[in-house]
Design a protein around this motif. Structure first.
Motif, short mmCIF file in Angstrom:
data_model
loop_
_atom_site.label_atom_id
_atom_site.label_comp_id
_atom_site.label_asym_id
_atom_site.label_seq_id
_atom_site.Cartn_x
_atom_site.Cartn_y
_atom_site.Cartn_z
N GLY A 1 -1.20 -1.24 -4.03
CA GLY A 1 -2.45 -1.89 -3.62
C GLY A 1 -3.40 -0.90 -2.99
N SER A 2 -4.67 -1.26 -2.97
CA SER A 2 -5.73 -0.40 -2.41
C SER A 2 -5.64 1.04 -2.94
N ARG B 1 11.95 -3.96 11.21
CA ARG B 1 10.49 -3.92 11.03
C ARG B 1 9.75 -3.09 12.07
N ASN C 1 -11.34 -12.43 -2.50
CA ASN C 1 -9.92 -12.79 -2.46
C ASN C 1 -9.55 -13.84 -3.50
N ARG D 1 0.84 -1.21 0.00
CA ARG D 1 0.00 0.00 0.00
C ARG D 1 0.87 1.25 0.00
N PHE D 2 2.08 1.13 0.53
CA PHE D 2 3.04 2.25 0.52
C PHE D 2 2.42 3.52 1.13
N HIS E 1 10.41 -0.73 2.66
CA HIS E 1 10.01 -1.02 1.28
C HIS E 1 11.22 -0.93 0.33
N TRP F 1 -8.57 -12.10 -6.74
CA TRP F 1 -7.69 -10.93 -6.68
C TRP F 1 -6.41 -11.14 -7.50
N PHE G 1 13.46 -5.88 7.53
CA PHE G 1 14.47 -4.83 7.71
C PHE G 1 13.98 -3.85 8.79
N PHE H 1 10.79 0.53 10.61
CA PHE H 1 10.47 0.69 9.19
C PHE H 1 9.11 0.04 8.94
N ASN I 1 5.95 -10.40 2.46
CA ASN I 1 5.91 -10.90 3.84
C ASN I 1 4.48 -10.82 4.39
N ASN I 2 3.53 -10.46 3.54
CA ASN I 2 2.13 -10.34 3.96
C ASN I 2 1.47 -11.73 3.84
N ASP J 1 -8.45 -3.08 -5.00
CA ASP J 1 -8.93 -4.24 -4.23
C ASP J 1 -10.21 -4.77 -4.87
N VAL J 2 -10.43 -6.05 -4.72
CA VAL J 2 -11.69 -6.65 -5.18
C VAL J 2 -12.33 -7.38 -4.01
#
Ligand code: NAD
Length: 177
Positions: free
Chosen positions: A41-42, A130, A87, A14-15, A22, A90, A128, A133, A107-108, A83-84
């Motif tokens: 995303g989103s 986490r 799932n 999603r940034f 990232h 997607w 990294f 960040f 990693n999601n 997004d749809v």
């Protein structure tokens, strides 16, 4: 190298906002494949505490930050994948928004699960720093006036300043009572 031999990976995020975690994941991927598709995303979400920035603003941050990091523009693509509400479809929708790719870095847990079920090779990356960040941590710091500048590329700070991002986040975090 012939075009058919190009190794191409995907990185979905999603940034909100794009940060050094990232960027580290992107560099990790670029050590392993020739090109990376960054999927925003989103993109339909913005102006909320968890998703303050529009898709266009995230595109702005990514473009400036990758340029600042001297990443060759021939090594990445930036696309959006809305997004749809299903799932199970997607991944196929996302595939239709991207150049061809063979590997997914994520990693999601849900993202990993859905791509693996769709038959893609999925690889986790190291985490990294986490705790720091993390976009959640950065948005928390932005709202409580703590240091967040050290967690994002300078170009992202400049973009957020230009769009009045801090003021927006503080506005949408308020209630009417
Ligand atoms: P994010 O920006 O939070 O993270 C992007 C990736 O970077 C993730 O893999 C995350 O684990 C990794 N990352 C972040 N910080 C890191 C660090 N410090 N070190 C290592 N890795 C780090 O984005 P996200 O929320 O994971 O994005 C997933 C997107 O996919 C969302 O937009 C979600 O809505 C979308 N999605 C949609 C559907 C659907 O529409 N049905 C289904 C699944 C996922």
């Amino acid at each position: 190298m012939g075009i058919k031999n190009v190794r191409r990976g995907v990185l979905v995020g999603r940034f909100q906002p794009f940060h050094f975690g990232h960027l580290s994941v992107l560099n990790y991927a670029l050590e392993r494949v020739d090109e990376v598709i960054l999927v925003i995303g989103s993109p339909q979400l913005s102006h909320s505490i968890d998703n303050p920035f529009t898709a266009g603003e995230r595109l702005f941050m990514l473009t400036k930050a990758l340029h600042e990091a001297n990443i060759d523009s021939e090594q990445f693509y930036i696309v959006h994948a809305p997004d749809v509400h299903n799932n199970a479809i997607w991944v196929s929708f996302l595939v239709s928004m991207c150049p061809p790719f063979h590997i997914v870095y994520s990693n999601n847990p849900l993202v990993k699960r859905l791509f693996r079920e769709a038959g893609f090779q999925v690889e986790e990356t190291p985490l990294f720093n986490r705790e720091k960040f993390s976009a959640t941590e950065i948005r928390r710091r932005m709202q409580s006036n703590e240091d967040w500048h050290s967690l994002v590329p300078k170009a992202v700070i400049t973009c957020i300043q230009e769009i009045g991002g801090l003021e927006r986040l503080n506005d949408v975090a308020q209630t009417d009572v």
